[in-house]
Design a protein around this motif. Structure first.
Motif, mmCIF file in Angstrom:
data_model
loop_
_atom_site.group_PDB
_atom_site.id
_atom_site.type_symbol
_atom_site.label_atom_id
_atom_site.label_comp_id
_atom_site.label_asym_id
_atom_site.label_seq_id
_atom_site.Cartn_x
_atom_site.Cartn_y
_atom_site.Cartn_z
ATOM 1 N N ALA A 118 3.353 -13.547 8.314
ATOM 2 C CA ALA A 118 2.625 -14.044 7.149
ATOM 3 C C ALA A 118 3.352 -13.615 5.893
ATOM 4 O O ALA A 118 4.124 -12.655 5.902
ATOM 5 N N SER A 119 3.103 -14.336 4.807
ATOM 6 C CA SER A 119 3.699 -13.968 3.526
ATOM 7 C C SER A 119 2.660 -14.156 2.435
ATOM 8 O O SER A 119 1.753 -14.977 2.549
ATOM 9 N N ALA A 120 2.792 -13.360 1.380
ATOM 10 C CA ALA A 120 1.856 -13.451 0.267
ATOM 11 C C ALA A 120 2.566 -13.034 -1.006
ATOM 12 O O ALA A 120 3.389 -12.107 -0.997
ATOM 13 N N ALA A 140 -4.604 -11.862 -2.116
ATOM 14 C CA ALA A 140 -3.859 -12.311 -0.943
ATOM 15 C C ALA A 140 -2.976 -11.194 -0.391
ATOM 16 O O ALA A 140 -2.852 -11.029 0.826
ATOM 17 N N ALA A 141 -2.373 -10.416 -1.303
ATOM 18 C CA ALA A 141 -1.492 -9.330 -0.865
ATOM 19 C C ALA A 141 -2.275 -8.266 -0.116
ATOM 20 O O ALA A 141 -1.858 -7.797 0.952
ATOM 21 N N LEU A 142 -3.432 -7.858 -0.659
ATOM 22 C CA LEU A 142 -4.250 -6.836 0.003
ATOM 23 C C LEU A 142 -4.790 -7.349 1.326
ATOM 24 O O LEU A 142 -4.930 -6.595 2.291
ATOM 25 N N PRO A 180 -5.773 5.395 -4.202
ATOM 26 C CA PRO A 180 -4.538 5.098 -4.940
ATOM 27 C C PRO A 180 -3.491 4.379 -4.090
ATOM 28 O O PRO A 180 -2.737 3.559 -4.577
ATOM 29 N N SER A 181 -3.473 4.701 -2.769
ATOM 30 C CA SER A 181 -2.472 4.062 -1.903
ATOM 31 C C SER A 181 -2.704 2.561 -1.829
ATOM 32 O O SER A 181 -1.781 1.770 -1.966
ATOM 33 N N GLY A 182 -3.959 2.166 -1.596
ATOM 34 C CA GLY A 182 -4.264 0.751 -1.492
ATOM 35 C C GLY A 182 -4.122 0.036 -2.818
ATOM 36 O O GLY A 182 -3.676 -1.101 -2.888
ATOM 37 N N ALA A 183 -4.504 0.716 -3.899
ATOM 38 C CA ALA A 183 -4.407 0.104 -5.215
ATOM 39 C C ALA A 183 -2.967 -0.156 -5.602
ATOM 40 O O ALA A 183 -2.664 -1.105 -6.276
#
Length: 320
Positions: free
Chosen positions: A291-293, A300-302, A317-320
């Motif tokens: 997949a690509s985003a 879409a990226a998250l 903070p890691s996910g953000a």
């Protein structure tokens, strides 16, 4: 041991490339305290801690829920905690690298640890004795005569030890030479070399004998990655709630933690000029683009990364 691991980044001794090499390779270590009200020595600290840790780990694995002594953690935490001790006090005589086992073998060893403590703890030598036939402290020999180590064993030992904290050196070339010399790798050492130039020399030697995976190409010459040491050390698994490590070192297995890799990809691109070298690249077998985003579309990226992130990585903070 956990407190020591957290404190290492702030201790200059562990950041210095050459003094850490002495700590890693020395079979016996004594610490001296000078200039204080009480001046004394701690003799044989490394062997004492490893003997105590092995004794505790073996006791907990054998007795599990029936153990009389409460160490404050379950049987399932024995191997990860024991591995922390081994990273802080490396001893290649006593232990063989877990990387020499496949992931399946490593998992089976942990599940069947009650019957095969030696394999679960990666002990080089153990006396096969029926339970109750000999005191635990006599069952395990941490100073066996194991003979010369293979290059792969030396590399795993050195890179696991390096993963304890980041190295510092007066000359960039020593950030490579410190672990290359631990593995008896012969190359044209020059203290004035840049990190990339020194690494290129060592990798050209290693690639004649084993496969080394490259994750980023950040130099003018193919095959040199300025983030090499990040992938040569153990990787914590971002999608594991117990903060466990991936099995095997990324530069040897070709598998790295997703979030760690993504962070490196997001670093500003810098190109270091080094002399070209003849390096042949092969596509990783089985690699697919699933997949690509666009990173401009945060939703879409998250969503694309959701399969690789759990727990605090999703909202912190890691996910953000």
């Amino acid at each position: 041991m956990d407190e020591m691991a957290r404190g290492l980044p702030s201790w200059a001794y562990w950041r210095r490339a050459w003094t850490f090499q002495e700590w890693a390779l020395a079979p016996h270590i004594s610490l001296g305290l000078d200039g204080a009200y009480f001046a004394g020595n701690v003799i044989g600290i490394k062997n004492t801690i490893l003997q105590a840790a092995t004794l505790i780990a073996a006791y907990k694995l054998l007795q599990h829920q029936y153990s009389v002594i409460d160490f404050g953690y379950s049987r399932g935490e024995v191997v990860p905690r024991f591995n922390t001790v081994k990273r802080l006090f490396p001893d290649k005589r006593a232990f063989y690298p877990p990387d020499l086992m496949t992931e399946e073998e490593a998992n089976i060893a942990i599940v069947t640890a009650t019957f095969n403590i030696s394999q679960a703890l990666c002990l080089r030598s153990a006396v096969p004795t029926p339970l109750g036939g000999m005191p635990l402290k006599q069952m395990f020999d941490l100073t066996p005569d194991v003979g010369p180590s293979t290059l792969l064993e030396k590399l795993c030992f050195a890179w696991h030890a390096l993963g304890v904290s980041k190295r510092e050196a007066r000359f960039e070339a020593d950030l490579v030479s410190s672990w290359a010399s631990m593995c008896n790798i012969k190359y044209a050492y020059n203290p004035n070399d840049s990190f990339a130039a020194a690494l290129q020399k060592v990798l050209s030697v290693l690639r004649r004998q084993t496969t080394i995976y490259a994750f980023h190409i950040s130099t003018s010459a193919l095959g040199v990655d300025s983030a090499f040491l990040e992938y040569a050390s153990p990787h914590r698994q971002c999608n594991a709630t117990n903060a466990s490590f991936l099995h095997g070192l990324p530069v040897l297995t070709g598998r790295a933690d997703t979030l760690t890799y993504f962070r490196h990809c997001m670093q500003p691109a810098t190109t270091v000029e080094v002399a070209p070298a003849a390096v042949k690249y092969r596509r990783v077998v089985g690699a697919q683009l699933l997949a690509s985003a666009s990173l401009a579309d945060s939703t879409a990226a998250l969503s694309a990364f959701s399969v690789a992130l759990v727990g605090h990585n999703q909202d912190g903070p890691s996910g953000a």
